[in-house]
Design an enzyme around this catalytic site. Sequence first.
Site, PDB file in Angstrom:
ATOM      1  N   ARG A  82      -1.920 -33.590  14.489  1.00 18.35           N
ATOM      2  CA  ARG A  82      -1.751 -35.033  14.396  1.00 18.35           C
ATOM      3  C   ARG A  82      -0.304 -35.383  14.677  1.00 18.35           C
ATOM      4  O   ARG A  82       0.611 -34.751  14.131  1.00 18.35           O
ATOM      5  CB  ARG A  82      -2.138 -35.506  12.990  1.00 18.35           C
ATOM      6  CG  ARG A  82      -1.811 -36.966  12.784  1.00 18.35           C
ATOM      7  CD  ARG A  82      -2.347 -37.473  11.497  1.00 18.35           C
ATOM      8  NE  ARG A  82      -1.538 -37.053  10.366  1.00 18.35           N
ATOM      9  CZ  ARG A  82      -1.854 -37.321   9.104  1.00 18.35           C
ATOM     10  NH1 ARG A  82      -2.967 -37.971   8.832  1.00 18.35           N
ATOM     11  NH2 ARG A  82      -1.081 -36.939   8.118  1.00 18.35           N
ATOM     12  N   ARG A 112      -3.603 -45.953  -2.664  1.00 21.01           N
ATOM     13  CA  ARG A 112      -3.962 -44.559  -2.987  1.00 21.01           C
ATOM     14  C   ARG A 112      -2.907 -43.872  -3.845  1.00 21.01           C
ATOM     15  O   ARG A 112      -3.152 -42.826  -4.434  1.00 21.01           O
ATOM     16  CB  ARG A 112      -4.238 -43.758  -1.711  1.00 21.01           C
ATOM     17  CG  ARG A 112      -3.051 -43.620  -0.806  1.00 21.01           C
ATOM     18  CD  ARG A 112      -3.433 -43.068   0.560  1.00 21.01           C
ATOM     19  NE  ARG A 112      -3.272 -41.622   0.646  1.00 21.01           N
ATOM     20  CZ  ARG A 112      -3.282 -40.951   1.787  1.00 21.01           C
ATOM     21  NH1 ARG A 112      -3.492 -41.578   2.941  1.00 21.01           N
ATOM     22  NH2 ARG A 112      -3.118 -39.662   1.811  1.00 21.01           N
ATOM     23  N   GLU A 124      -8.945 -44.549  10.383  1.00 23.17           N
ATOM     24  CA  GLU A 124      -8.412 -44.711   9.020  1.00 23.17           C
ATOM     25  C   GLU A 124      -8.368 -46.167   8.589  1.00 23.17           C
ATOM     26  O   GLU A 124      -7.950 -46.473   7.477  1.00 23.17           O
ATOM     27  CB  GLU A 124      -6.969 -44.173   8.952  1.00 23.17           C
ATOM     28  CG  GLU A 124      -6.845 -42.707   9.212  1.00 23.17           C
ATOM     29  CD  GLU A 124      -5.401 -42.261   9.202  1.00 23.17           C
ATOM     30  OE1 GLU A 124      -4.977 -41.672   8.210  1.00 23.17           O
ATOM     31  OE2 GLU A 124      -4.686 -42.504  10.199  1.00 23.17           O
ATOM     32  N   CYS A 163     -11.472 -35.722   8.095  1.00 20.96           N
ATOM     33  CA  CYS A 163     -10.361 -34.862   7.675  1.00 20.96           C
ATOM     34  C   CYS A 163      -9.707 -35.354   6.388  1.00 20.96           C
ATOM     35  O   CYS A 163      -8.737 -34.773   5.926  1.00 20.96           O
ATOM     36  CB  CYS A 163      -9.335 -34.694   8.792  1.00 20.96           C
ATOM     37  SG  CYS A 163      -8.517 -36.229   9.225  1.00 20.96           S
ATOM     38  N   HIS A 172       0.833  -1.206   0.000  1.00 21.98           N
ATOM     39  CA  HIS A 172       0.000   0.000   0.000  1.00 21.98           C
ATOM     40  C   HIS A 172       0.864   1.250   0.000  1.00 21.98           C
ATOM     41  O   HIS A 172       0.499   2.268  -0.577  1.00 21.98           O
ATOM     42  CB  HIS A 172      -0.929   0.001   1.203  1.00 21.98           C
ATOM     43  CG  HIS A 172      -2.079  -0.921   1.033  1.00 21.98           C
ATOM     44  ND1 HIS A 172      -3.025  -0.738   0.059  1.00 21.98           N
ATOM     45  CD2 HIS A 172      -2.425  -2.038   1.689  1.00 21.98           C
ATOM     46  CE1 HIS A 172      -3.910  -1.702   0.125  1.00 21.98           C
ATOM     47  NE2 HIS A 172      -3.567  -2.508   1.109  1.00 21.98           N
ATOM     48  N   ASP A 178      -6.999 -42.861   3.719  1.00 27.26           N
ATOM     49  CA  ASP A 178      -6.510 -44.200   4.051  1.00 27.26           C
ATOM     50  C   ASP A 178      -7.660 -45.180   4.245  1.00 27.26           C
ATOM     51  O   ASP A 178      -7.561 -46.345   3.860  1.00 27.26           O
ATOM     52  CB  ASP A 178      -5.631 -44.153   5.308  1.00 27.26           C
ATOM     53  CG  ASP A 178      -4.209 -43.735   4.953  1.00 27.26           C
ATOM     54  OD1 ASP A 178      -3.677 -44.242   3.938  1.00 27.26           O
ATOM     55  OD2 ASP A 178      -3.642 -42.888   5.656  1.00 27.26           O
ATOM     56  N   ARG A 201      -0.799 -31.714   9.747  1.00 28.83           N
ATOM     57  CA  ARG A 201       0.017 -32.897   9.478  1.00 28.83           C
ATOM     58  C   ARG A 201       1.448 -32.632   9.962  1.00 28.83           C
ATOM     59  O   ARG A 201       2.296 -32.187   9.195  1.00 28.83           O
ATOM     60  CB  ARG A 201       0.008 -33.212   7.981  1.00 28.83           C
ATOM     61  CG  ARG A 201      -1.333 -33.739   7.457  1.00 28.83           C
ATOM     62  CD  ARG A 201      -1.253 -34.010   5.961  1.00 28.83           C
ATOM     63  NE  ARG A 201      -2.285 -34.907   5.480  1.00 28.83           N
ATOM     64  CZ  ARG A 201      -3.412 -34.505   4.880  1.00 28.83           C
ATOM     65  NH1 ARG A 201      -3.648 -33.223   4.693  1.00 28.83           N
ATOM     66  NH2 ARG A 201      -4.290 -35.395   4.451  1.00 28.83           N
TER      67      ARG A 201
HETATM   68  C1  PEP Z   1      -6.380 -39.667   5.577  1.00 29.39           C
HETATM   69  O1  PEP Z   1      -5.825 -40.746   5.526  1.00 29.39           O
HETATM   70  O2  PEP Z   1      -7.527 -39.449   5.156  1.00 29.39           O
HETATM   71  C2  PEP Z   1      -5.682 -38.514   6.168  1.00 29.39           C
HETATM   72  C3  PEP Z   1      -6.304 -37.394   6.403  1.00 29.39           C
HETATM   73  O3  PEP Z   1      -4.348 -38.646   6.432  1.00 29.39           O
HETATM   74  P1  PEP Z   1      -3.227 -38.610   5.287  1.00 29.39           P
HETATM   75  O4  PEP Z   1      -3.891 -38.226   4.008  1.00 29.39           O
HETATM   76  O5  PEP Z   1      -2.199 -37.661   5.727  1.00 29.39           O
HETATM   77  O6  PEP Z   1      -2.760 -40.017   5.288  1.00 29.39           O
HETATM   78 MG    MG Z   2      -4.004 -41.122   6.607  1.00 32.16          MG
END
Ligand code: PEP
Ligand code: MG
Length: 548
Positions: free
Chosen positions: A331, A463, A429, A500, A188, A453, A295
């Site tokens: 976590r 995954r 998970e 999450c 600014h 997971d 994380r």
């Molecule tokens: C999951 O597994 O959904 C999670 C949130 O943890 P990450 O993706 O870090 O394994």
């Molecule tokens: Mg996970």
Amino acid sequence: MQIYSGKSVFGGIAIGKISVYRKDEQQVKRTRIEDADSELARYNQARKDGIEQLQQLYDKALKEVGEANAAIFEIHQMMLEDDDYNESVENIIRTQMVNAEYAVATTGDNFSHIFSSMDDDYMRERAADVKDISERLLAILNGSSGNQIQAGEKVIIVADDLAPSETVQLDKDLVLSFVTVHGSLNSHTAILARTMSIPALIGTSLPLDDTVDGKLGIVDGMNGKIYVDPDEAFLEEMLEKQRQEQEKKQLLQTLKGRENITLDGQKIMLYANIGNIKDLATVLQNDAGGIGLFRSEFIYLERDDYPSEEEQFQIYKTVAETMASKRVIIRTLDIGADKQCDYFEMEKEENPALGYRAIRICLTRPEVFKTQLRALFRASAYGKIAIMYPMITSVREVCRIQEIVEEVKKELLQQGIEFGEPEQGIMIETPAAVLISDELAKHVDFFSIGTNDLTQYTLAIDRQNTKLDEFYDPHHPAVLKMIAMVVESAHREGIWAGICGELGADLELTQEFLSMGVDELSVSPGSILPIRKVVLETNVEEYKKSRK
Ligand code: PEP
Ligand code: MG
């Protein structure tokens, strides 16, 4: 003649005496206080005074540089009304029982650090604004009137940096130009400078000492240079060149949101997932109600060696302070599988996703786990931290975690180190955790479903393997049934359950999650407002009827 290069903020040529402006740095001491309420009242009075000062600056800027550019002072006024900023200050005063100056300085540092580390240019510029308002508050709290640039004759102001409020206080008739060592093109300050038609340079590495102060200078805003102590011939040349022009620019503002409540009154918490402290700015920007998943393993992944307790403590404390009274779920490290860390020296595994990872590492390397837990418990004295344990498959693991936690608390107590009492929850998970969620719910404060997971383990689909995408159905009824089951188990025991994993941000499922009674969705910050929109437009009872 000395020549220094910078980035040009505004074209034109200024010729005149250089005046080095030195900031009157606010010295902030941390002192213990007895009465948080009266300290808060002091802070609120300073805030009120600050808003009044800014109103005066706005009026002055309005006359001099027009409405668009005076808007910065309105933005600063809004920043002083900002809940996140004020809650952070209040939280520091109350939890640490410290003086308002310290709380303001810490909040200012935390916020400006976060903004300046963002990728977004616009947000990076806001770091200077947060600093500016914090310095204003400190000046008021210290009983001084703040920096005033005094320029008795027409001068080129040279400074380390200039806050917008300092720039506007320059008397245009007396200031020929300004040149700063720091600052950025889109701040600014720079915008104000352009509209004030003052040739200006930023990012100019020139010394702020007697080799410059009081000397004749020429600022060439066209080629981004300042010439100090020019010789006669060059001065003549520049005097010749001294007929130039101007331009303008403008910025915008931020918006802040509403409660996450459906048409029929069902509420849901919308939290943000982060991997780094740098993500905090987008969290605030997107009006997250808290952090649902930090994380923490990224702290480990970014380093070549184990992060110390102190390093971790500082990070967690900053997050807690910044989020103030909002929940911050951190976590514990989820190393392993796709997140490999060399210094953990783990053996190569045939099936790393089914291998030595997350809580399994923590429970077999308690010294690593304990270091993190100590940092987390200590930091939780500074805000609303919750701890979440990943990859749980059994009650036995939860009980073992609790034993280690008790050891950590005992040690901290014996050492006389301050710590808080964070909530403790687990990630769901694994299908095993889903199936025993009724039992697990008796041992923890909350559940957070990691659908990334959970889907991989339920559907037996790696995954990481993109070749399997066609088989990967995130809406698979098995996964949805599991989510519903976990929420039911949680509610039966009077605890809350959230999601999450990435599925939490799937707008096609928002209504479904609401109908299941999911209490929280923790998603990437940018997904919060789109989900809020769906929540606000949903009638859960009608949605349930429409599905029958
Ligand atoms: C999951 O597994 O959904 C999670 C949130 O943890 P990450 O993706 O870090 O394994
Ligand atoms: Mg996970």
